[in-house]
Scaffold this active site. Sequence first.
Site, mmCIF file in Angstrom:
data_model
loop_
_atom_site.group_PDB
_atom_site.id
_atom_site.type_symbol
_atom_site.label_atom_id
_atom_site.label_comp_id
_atom_site.label_asym_id
_atom_site.label_seq_id
_atom_site.Cartn_x
_atom_site.Cartn_y
_atom_site.Cartn_z
ATOM 1 N N ASN A 82 1.976 -44.248 25.892
ATOM 2 C CA ASN A 82 3.068 -45.054 25.334
ATOM 3 C C ASN A 82 2.584 -46.386 24.755
ATOM 4 O O ASN A 82 3.242 -46.950 23.879
ATOM 5 C CB ASN A 82 4.105 -45.299 26.441
ATOM 6 C CG ASN A 82 5.065 -46.414 26.083
ATOM 7 O OD1 ASN A 82 5.981 -46.245 25.285
ATOM 8 N ND2 ASN A 82 4.834 -47.603 26.663
ATOM 9 N N ASP A 88 1.824 -55.850 11.318
ATOM 10 C CA ASP A 88 2.407 -55.468 10.031
ATOM 11 C C ASP A 88 1.958 -56.346 8.871
ATOM 12 O O ASP A 88 1.621 -57.522 9.057
ATOM 13 C CB ASP A 88 3.934 -55.537 10.113
ATOM 14 C CG ASP A 88 4.526 -54.519 11.082
ATOM 15 O OD1 ASP A 88 3.775 -53.673 11.584
ATOM 16 O OD2 ASP A 88 5.754 -54.576 11.313
ATOM 17 N N GLN A 144 3.520 -51.109 6.767
ATOM 18 C CA GLN A 144 2.969 -50.569 8.026
ATOM 19 C C GLN A 144 1.967 -49.437 7.778
ATOM 20 O O GLN A 144 1.999 -48.433 8.488
ATOM 21 C CB GLN A 144 4.092 -50.020 8.914
ATOM 22 C CG GLN A 144 4.918 -51.091 9.609
ATOM 23 C CD GLN A 144 5.692 -50.528 10.793
ATOM 24 O OE1 GLN A 144 6.192 -49.420 10.749
ATOM 25 N NE2 GLN A 144 5.795 -51.309 11.860
ATOM 26 N N TYR A 147 0.128 -48.801 11.131
ATOM 27 C CA TYR A 147 0.977 -48.232 12.198
ATOM 28 C C TYR A 147 1.423 -46.810 11.835
ATOM 29 O O TYR A 147 1.365 -45.893 12.663
ATOM 30 C CB TYR A 147 2.181 -49.161 12.394
ATOM 31 C CG TYR A 147 3.104 -48.799 13.528
ATOM 32 C CD1 TYR A 147 2.804 -49.174 14.840
ATOM 33 C CD2 TYR A 147 4.297 -48.113 13.293
ATOM 34 C CE1 TYR A 147 3.670 -48.863 15.889
ATOM 35 C CE2 TYR A 147 5.166 -47.801 14.325
ATOM 36 C CZ TYR A 147 4.851 -48.177 15.622
ATOM 37 O OH TYR A 147 5.718 -47.867 16.651
ATOM 38 N N TYR A 179 14.477 -46.781 16.106
ATOM 39 C CA TYR A 179 14.421 -48.213 16.452
ATOM 40 C C TYR A 179 15.107 -48.471 17.798
ATOM 41 O O TYR A 179 16.284 -48.163 17.977
ATOM 42 C CB TYR A 179 15.051 -49.039 15.336
ATOM 43 C CG TYR A 179 14.103 -49.152 14.159
ATOM 44 C CD1 TYR A 179 13.273 -50.255 14.006
ATOM 45 C CD2 TYR A 179 13.992 -48.118 13.226
ATOM 46 C CE1 TYR A 179 12.371 -50.340 12.950
ATOM 47 C CE2 TYR A 179 13.097 -48.194 12.163
ATOM 48 C CZ TYR A 179 12.292 -49.310 12.040
ATOM 49 O OH TYR A 179 11.397 -49.390 11.002
ATOM 50 N N ILE A 180 14.321 -49.041 18.719
ATOM 51 C CA ILE A 180 14.771 -49.237 20.102
ATOM 52 C C ILE A 180 14.772 -50.739 20.414
ATOM 53 O O ILE A 180 13.863 -51.463 19.966
ATOM 54 C CB ILE A 180 13.802 -48.495 21.082
ATOM 55 C CG1 ILE A 180 13.568 -47.041 20.634
ATOM 56 C CG2 ILE A 180 14.321 -48.553 22.515
ATOM 57 C CD1 ILE A 180 14.799 -46.169 20.512
#
Length: 240
Positions: A82, A88, A144, A147, A179-180
């Site tokens: 995780n 960015d 990104q 990423y 998106y969290i």
Amino acid sequence: MSRVAIVTGGTRGIGEAISLALRDAGMTVAANYAGNEAKAKEFSDRTGIKAYRWDVGDHQACLDGCAQVASDLGPVDVLVNNAGITRDGVLQKMSFDDWNEVIRVNLGGCFNMAKAVFPGMRERGWGRIVNIGSINGQAGQYGQVNYAAAKSGIHGFTKALAQEGAKFGVTVNALAPGYIDTDMVAAVPPQVLEKIVAKIPVGRLGHAEEIARGVAFLCAEDGGFITGSTLSLNGGQHMY
Ligand SMILES: NC(=O)c1ccc[n+]([C@@H]2O[C@H](COP(=O)([O-])OP(=O)(O)OC[C@H]3O[C@@H](n4cnc5c(N)ncnc54)[C@H](OP(=O)(O)O)[C@@H]3O)[C@@H](O)[C@H]2O)c1
């Protein structure tokens, strides 16, 4: 005997919720973290879950850290990769260091951790590995390239390792969150976040617990037929 699980980046954000969900599913959990000592201590004091500090991008540190967990808690049955970071910037402005660091931690971490625990799972004939990808690894995202490449790589890594584990009772799956509402997303400028939320059909950010629920599902005893898959939990933002 209860299964032993390692959750990387398991002391805050999505990882914290995963650590708690696996513990609630009856597992003995070790939560890894990078360097936020205060948060790790607060997490361990509150939950009773042991926290272990090492950098998942450091190959030897992963081998040593996993050996320590096995010696403290028993052989590792479940791995949740995780831990992740963002650096960015549009390509013109992204430094080589920002590219490298994101690949080293986000993608290299999956390799390093799997190297440490996969052989034992294979020998014992049972294991669960869940790699946390991202909607931005599936769909790409402006600013990104590092990423998105690392997360996209995680999806390929998952499908390849799933083929190696299948005959030995080791399942390998990816979970791609949208998106969290964690610290990582709190770093996104509010005006950008507003536009992102406007594109989420359920009309809100996800919660870490909603991702953790998916991880617990993939790690279950009766999950042996689920392997090489990607579970996309994103409020309908990207139907992959
Ligand atoms: N939040 C989202 O919207 C979202 C969406 C899609 C995917 N994801 C992915 O979900 C995962 C968790 O995200 P999050 O939002 O919960 O992140 P977060 O709140 O920033 O937490 C990151 C966690 O990873 C740990 N970590 C960072 N670098 C590490 C390293 N080199 N070695 C070991 N641990 C390291 C941190 O440890 P310290 O506490 O010590 O710093 C922390 O526990 C990441 O892989 C992220 O890419 C998140």
